[in-house]
Write a protein that holds these residues in place. Sequence first.
Motif, short mmCIF file in Angstrom:
data_model
loop_
_atom_site.label_atom_id
_atom_site.label_comp_id
_atom_site.label_asym_id
_atom_site.label_seq_id
_atom_site.Cartn_x
_atom_site.Cartn_y
_atom_site.Cartn_z
N ILE A 100 0.85 -1.19 0.00
CA ILE A 100 0.00 0.00 0.00
C ILE A 100 0.89 1.24 0.00
O ILE A 100 1.85 1.34 0.78
CB ILE A 100 -0.92 0.03 1.24
N LEU A 101 0.58 2.17 -0.89
CA LEU A 101 1.31 3.44 -0.97
C LEU A 101 0.33 4.59 -0.80
O LEU A 101 -0.75 4.58 -1.40
CB LEU A 101 2.02 3.57 -2.32
N HIS A 102 0.69 5.56 0.03
CA HIS A 102 -0.13 6.76 0.18
C HIS A 102 0.56 7.89 -0.58
O HIS A 102 1.63 8.36 -0.17
CB HIS A 102 -0.28 7.13 1.66
N LEU A 103 -0.04 8.29 -1.69
CA LEU A 103 0.53 9.39 -2.47
C LEU A 103 0.10 10.71 -1.84
O LEU A 103 -1.08 10.94 -1.59
CB LEU A 103 0.05 9.32 -3.92
N ASN A 104 1.07 11.57 -1.59
CA ASN A 104 0.81 12.89 -1.03
C ASN A 104 1.24 13.92 -2.07
O ASN A 104 2.33 14.48 -2.00
CB ASN A 104 1.55 13.07 0.29
N ASN A 105 0.37 14.11 -3.07
CA ASN A 105 0.70 14.96 -4.22
C ASN A 105 1.98 14.47 -4.90
O ASN A 105 2.83 15.25 -5.30
CB ASN A 105 0.83 16.43 -3.81
N LEU A 145 -0.24 7.41 -11.93
CA LEU A 145 -1.16 7.89 -10.91
C LEU A 145 -0.60 9.17 -10.30
O LEU A 145 0.59 9.23 -9.96
CB LEU A 145 -1.35 6.84 -9.83
N ASP A 146 -1.45 10.20 -10.16
CA ASP A 146 -1.03 11.48 -9.63
C ASP A 146 -2.00 11.96 -8.57
O ASP A 146 -3.20 11.68 -8.66
CB ASP A 146 -1.01 12.55 -10.74
N GLY A 147 -1.48 12.72 -7.60
CA GLY A 147 -2.35 13.40 -6.66
C GLY A 147 -2.21 12.89 -5.24
O GLY A 147 -1.14 12.44 -4.81
N ALA A 148 -3.31 12.98 -4.50
CA ALA A 148 -3.32 12.56 -3.10
C ALA A 148 -4.33 11.43 -2.92
O ALA A 148 -5.49 11.56 -3.29
CB ALA A 148 -3.68 13.74 -2.20
N GLY A 149 -3.87 10.33 -2.37
CA GLY A 149 -4.74 9.18 -2.17
C GLY A 149 -3.93 7.91 -2.04
O GLY A 149 -2.71 7.91 -2.14
N MET A 150 -4.63 6.79 -1.85
CA MET A 150 -3.97 5.52 -1.63
C MET A 150 -4.06 4.63 -2.87
O MET A 150 -5.05 4.65 -3.59
CB MET A 150 -4.59 4.80 -0.43
N VAL A 151 -2.99 3.87 -3.08
CA VAL A 151 -2.95 2.91 -4.17
C VAL A 151 -2.36 1.61 -3.64
O VAL A 151 -1.46 1.62 -2.80
CB VAL A 151 -2.12 3.46 -5.36
N ALA A 152 -2.91 0.49 -4.10
CA ALA A 152 -2.39 -0.83 -3.72
C ALA A 152 -1.80 -1.49 -4.96
O ALA A 152 -2.46 -1.57 -6.00
CB ALA A 152 -3.50 -1.69 -3.13
#
Length: 230
Positions: A100-105, A145-152
Amino acid sequence: MSRYSIDEFIKQTKQQDKGEGFFELETPRMLEVNLAGQVWAKMGSMVSYRGQIKFEREGILEHGLGKLFKKALTGEGTSLMKANGNGKLYLADQGKKISILHLNNDSIYVNGNDLLAFETSLDWDIKMMRRVAGMMAGGLFNVKLDGAGMVAITSHYEPLTLLVTPDNPVITDPNATVAWSGSLQPEFVTDITLKTFFGRGSGESIQMKFAGEGFVVVQPFEEVYLAQQQ
């Protein structure tokens, strides 16, 4: 013996609420989505759910003509489904390990076959790998994938992250490459001597070269991508 009783089995394997948020690793190979709205997931990845959840295959024009044309050109092998509702959703993909990765911008590229799920708050786009079209089974494509949110994302066995610096580029096998940072643009290089040495078909001679500043994630497994009917 009591250690092998049904009660003990249930105790060892039952679902537990860990309070980790929207995405939660129920096991290393099972993703729990605490759904209260929407999430994008790989088609066919639903294992189980509880609550009121509806599933929809992505609409043909849901993401615009541009992405539709890209999918047609790349022979993309992964379709998405949208899960809507409230409840707990469990996702998995052929027993692959989940990260799991949390993208913060931030931005990240993920091999299309290794993208399991992501929040609808993230912008995404399909990127073609023109150099390898027709050179590898099914071709290769990736999703940015760009922005703020979670990706698995998924990998066969444990992933390894290699740091890329201007004075120390990284070269990988495309079939073992899972993801890389959005700051990197891989170049495809062909090594005839490797092809001759290994004697393993055309795919073995193609490598991805990452130069600049960032990271690349690889797995100890060579995945073969087969184009699927949409």
